[in-house]
Scaffold this motif. Structure first.
Motif, mmCIF file in Angstrom:
data_model
loop_
_atom_site.group_PDB
_atom_site.id
_atom_site.type_symbol
_atom_site.label_atom_id
_atom_site.label_comp_id
_atom_site.label_asym_id
_atom_site.label_seq_id
_atom_site.Cartn_x
_atom_site.Cartn_y
_atom_site.Cartn_z
ATOM 1 N N GLU A 210 -18.505 -117.759 50.517
ATOM 2 C CA GLU A 210 -18.868 -116.456 49.976
ATOM 3 C C GLU A 210 -18.204 -116.213 48.627
ATOM 4 O OE1 GLU A 210 -21.059 -114.134 50.938
ATOM 5 O OE2 GLU A 210 -21.716 -115.647 52.382
ATOM 6 N N ARG A 211 -16.918 -116.585 48.516
ATOM 7 C CA ARG A 211 -16.224 -116.421 47.242
ATOM 8 C C ARG A 211 -16.842 -117.302 46.159
ATOM 9 N NH1 ARG A 211 -13.917 -112.626 45.298
ATOM 10 N NH2 ARG A 211 -12.594 -113.977 43.991
ATOM 11 N N PRO B 160 -14.168 -114.816 33.697
ATOM 12 C CA PRO B 160 -14.189 -115.050 35.146
ATOM 13 C C PRO B 160 -14.248 -116.540 35.448
ATOM 14 C CG PRO B 160 -16.339 -114.311 34.389
ATOM 15 C CD PRO B 160 -15.405 -114.158 33.225
ATOM 16 N N THR B 161 -13.689 -116.927 36.583
ATOM 17 C CA THR B 161 -13.682 -118.322 36.998
ATOM 18 C C THR B 161 -14.260 -118.447 38.401
ATOM 19 O OG1 THR B 161 -11.445 -118.154 37.893
ATOM 20 C CG2 THR B 161 -11.666 -118.867 35.593
ATOM 21 N N ILE B 162 -14.625 -119.675 38.765
ATOM 22 C CA ILE B 162 -15.215 -119.934 40.081
ATOM 23 C C ILE B 162 -14.092 -120.160 41.091
ATOM 24 C CG2 ILE B 162 -16.682 -121.506 41.410
ATOM 25 C CD1 ILE B 162 -18.196 -122.132 38.831
ATOM 26 N N VAL C 154 -27.835 -118.949 42.640
ATOM 27 C CA VAL C 154 -27.186 -117.883 41.873
ATOM 28 C C VAL C 154 -28.217 -117.191 41.000
ATOM 29 C CG1 VAL C 154 -25.520 -117.374 40.067
ATOM 30 C CG2 VAL C 154 -24.938 -118.980 41.873
ATOM 31 N N LEU C 155 -28.335 -115.897 41.138
ATOM 32 C CA LEU C 155 -29.321 -115.121 40.390
ATOM 33 C C LEU C 155 -28.630 -114.056 39.563
ATOM 34 C CD1 LEU C 155 -31.921 -114.599 43.258
ATOM 35 C CD2 LEU C 155 -31.996 -116.298 41.433
ATOM 36 N N SER C 156 -29.381 -113.516 38.637
ATOM 37 C CA SER C 156 -28.834 -112.431 37.818
ATOM 38 C C SER C 156 -28.496 -111.233 38.699
ATOM 39 C CB SER C 156 -29.867 -112.009 36.760
ATOM 40 O OG SER C 156 -30.161 -113.096 35.918
ATOM 41 N N GLY C 157 -27.403 -110.558 38.398
ATOM 42 C CA GLY C 157 -27.001 -109.389 39.158
ATOM 43 C C GLY C 157 -26.339 -108.352 38.288
ATOM 44 N N CYS C 158 -25.841 -107.336 38.936
ATOM 45 C CA CYS C 158 -25.225 -106.232 38.193
ATOM 46 C C CYS C 158 -23.746 -106.117 38.519
ATOM 47 C CB CYS C 158 -25.935 -104.910 38.546
ATOM 48 S SG CYS C 158 -27.698 -104.911 38.143
ATOM 49 N N ASP C 159 -23.154 -107.223 39.007
ATOM 50 C CA ASP C 159 -21.732 -107.159 39.327
ATOM 51 C C ASP C 159 -20.919 -106.847 38.080
ATOM 52 O OD1 ASP C 159 -22.444 -107.860 41.860
ATOM 53 O OD2 ASP C 159 -22.006 -110.005 41.595
ATOM 54 N N LYS C 160 -19.763 -106.286 38.316
ATOM 55 C CA LYS C 160 -18.865 -105.973 37.221
ATOM 56 C C LYS C 160 -18.357 -107.256 36.586
ATOM 57 C CE LYS C 160 -14.626 -103.420 36.205
ATOM 58 N NZ LYS C 160 -13.547 -102.619 36.799
ATOM 59 N N VAL C 161 -18.360 -107.350 35.260
ATOM 60 C CA VAL C 161 -17.967 -108.555 34.547
ATOM 61 C C VAL C 161 -16.473 -108.485 34.226
ATOM 62 C CG1 VAL C 161 -18.294 -109.938 32.478
ATOM 63 C CG2 VAL C 161 -20.252 -108.787 33.557
ATOM 64 N N PHE C 162 -15.775 -109.562 34.619
ATOM 65 C CA PHE C 162 -14.360 -109.651 34.307
ATOM 66 C C PHE C 162 -14.170 -110.564 33.112
ATOM 67 C CE2 PHE C 162 -12.830 -107.442 38.002
ATOM 68 C CZ PHE C 162 -13.821 -107.649 38.952
ATOM 69 N N LYS D 177 -19.964 -118.286 45.976
ATOM 70 C CA LYS D 177 -21.255 -117.716 45.582
ATOM 71 C C LYS D 177 -21.050 -116.519 44.658
ATOM 72 C CE LYS D 177 -25.533 -115.824 47.494
ATOM 73 N NZ LYS D 177 -26.275 -115.493 48.746
ATOM 74 N N LYS D 178 -20.128 -115.642 45.028
ATOM 75 C CA LYS D 178 -19.913 -114.425 44.231
ATOM 76 C C LYS D 178 -19.313 -114.741 42.864
ATOM 77 C CE LYS D 178 -17.638 -109.920 44.200
ATOM 78 N NZ LYS D 178 -17.242 -110.119 42.785
ATOM 79 N N THR D 179 -18.278 -115.587 42.851
ATOM 80 C CA THR D 179 -17.601 -115.851 41.575
ATOM 81 C C THR D 179 -18.482 -116.684 40.635
ATOM 82 O OG1 THR D 179 -16.470 -117.754 42.594
ATOM 83 C CG2 THR D 179 -15.280 -115.649 42.525
ATOM 84 N N ALA D 180 -19.324 -117.570 41.193
ATOM 85 C CA ALA D 180 -20.267 -118.309 40.348
ATOM 86 C C ALA D 180 -21.252 -117.340 39.712
ATOM 87 C CB ALA D 180 -21.000 -119.370 41.166
ATOM 88 N N GLN D 181 -21.639 -116.309 40.504
ATOM 89 C CA GLN D 181 -22.533 -115.284 39.966
ATOM 90 C C GLN D 181 -21.834 -114.482 38.861
ATOM 91 O OE1 GLN D 181 -25.984 -114.201 41.090
ATOM 92 N NE2 GLN D 181 -25.568 -113.651 38.975
#
Length: 266
Positions: free
Chosen positions: A27-28, A19-21, A8-16, A30-34
């Motif tokens: 794939e879910r 958020p939970t894992i 898991v790396l830093s990204g620019c995804d929209k922050v909710f 990986k994305k939700t952990a990010q």
């Protein structure tokens, strides 16, 4: 699977908000952990990465290590997903902290059991030392006898007296050859002797033992002023089992006991 989480790396995804894992798919997860990671302040993200490692690796058991088949891997992944599913950052931190506390408690209990075992061995060795003083070495001499051919024959002469309350079938000794005023002895070695017919309480015997002339005993070249001293380290009873021994509690045991007691403030 671990790589997915550890990668898991830093990204620019929209922050909710909170958020939970979601571990329903790889794939879910990986994305939700990010997303959870990105929701944290920069200075807490490394802490989150470490918490994920602790939680993930805590689900590996010995079967996973020794049986590297698909079933074992699947079991591990399912346990890890179950633990992480639906957790936000605070809950991941809390889970990791609980795991560390439980691990520390298990280690403490193991250490307490080991300390108790080592203390018991030390007490037994101290008692044995007192009892072995009753098995007296009345006389000890070390000489070399000339042979018609070849090397001289080393000879250990001992006179012992059994002052214990039990018959002794075998005795174990440590012999030291040293000169007065010298800090380093010429030779230190262990030897033992099986006593024919045993040595009953109160009995005294003299022995002339002949170590292998090709052993270290045969190579000793000590000066005339050297003195041969012998200490008793163990005696066996009539049944062949150890009666008293000072060698069961080793220097390594003593160091380990000191280290454990220091670690746990005992």
């Amino acid at each position: 699977m671990v790589a997915i989480l550890l990668g898991v790396l830093s990204g620019c995804d929209k922050v909710f908000h909170e958020p939970t894992i979601d571990t329903s798919t790889d794939e879910r997860m990986k994305k939700t952990a990010q997303d959870v990671r990105n929701s944290l302040p920069e200075d807490e993200r490394l802490k989150f990465d470490n918490a994920l490692k602790i939680v993930a690796f805590s689900q590996i058991d010995m079967n996973d290590i020794f049986h590297k088949d698909a079933a074992s891997t699947g079991n591990y992944e399912n346990r890890m997903k179950d633990v992480l599913h639906g957790k936000n950052a605070k809950q991941v931190f809390a889970e990791a902290e609980n795991i560390k506390l439980e691990r520390d408690e298990r280690q403490r209990k193991q250490a307490m059991a080991e300390i108790a075992e080592l203390e018991k061995k030390r007490t037994a060795a101290e008692k044995a030392k007192d009892e072995l003083k009753k098995f007296l070495v009345v006389r000890s001499r070390f000489t070399h006898e000339e042979q018609k051919y070849g090397l001289k024959q080393p000879i250990i002469e001992l006179t012992v007296k059994n002052g214990t309350s039990a018959a002794v079938s075998r005795a174990y000794f440590e012999g030291t050859i040293a000169s007065p005023g010298r800090s380093v002895p010429w030779h230190v070695d262990k030897f033992n002797y099986s006593i024919s017919g045993g040595l009953e309480p109160g009995e005294e015997q003299s022995w002339s033992l002949a170590p292998d002339k090709f052993s270290d005993w045969g190579l000793i070249e000590a000066p005339a002023d050297a003195v041969f001293t012998v200490t008793v380290q163990r005696i066996d009873g009539a049944d062949g089992h150890s009666l008293y021994s000072t060698t069961d509690f080793t220097e390594r045991d003593a160091n380990r006991l000191t280290e454990l007691k220091s670690r746990y403030g005992i």
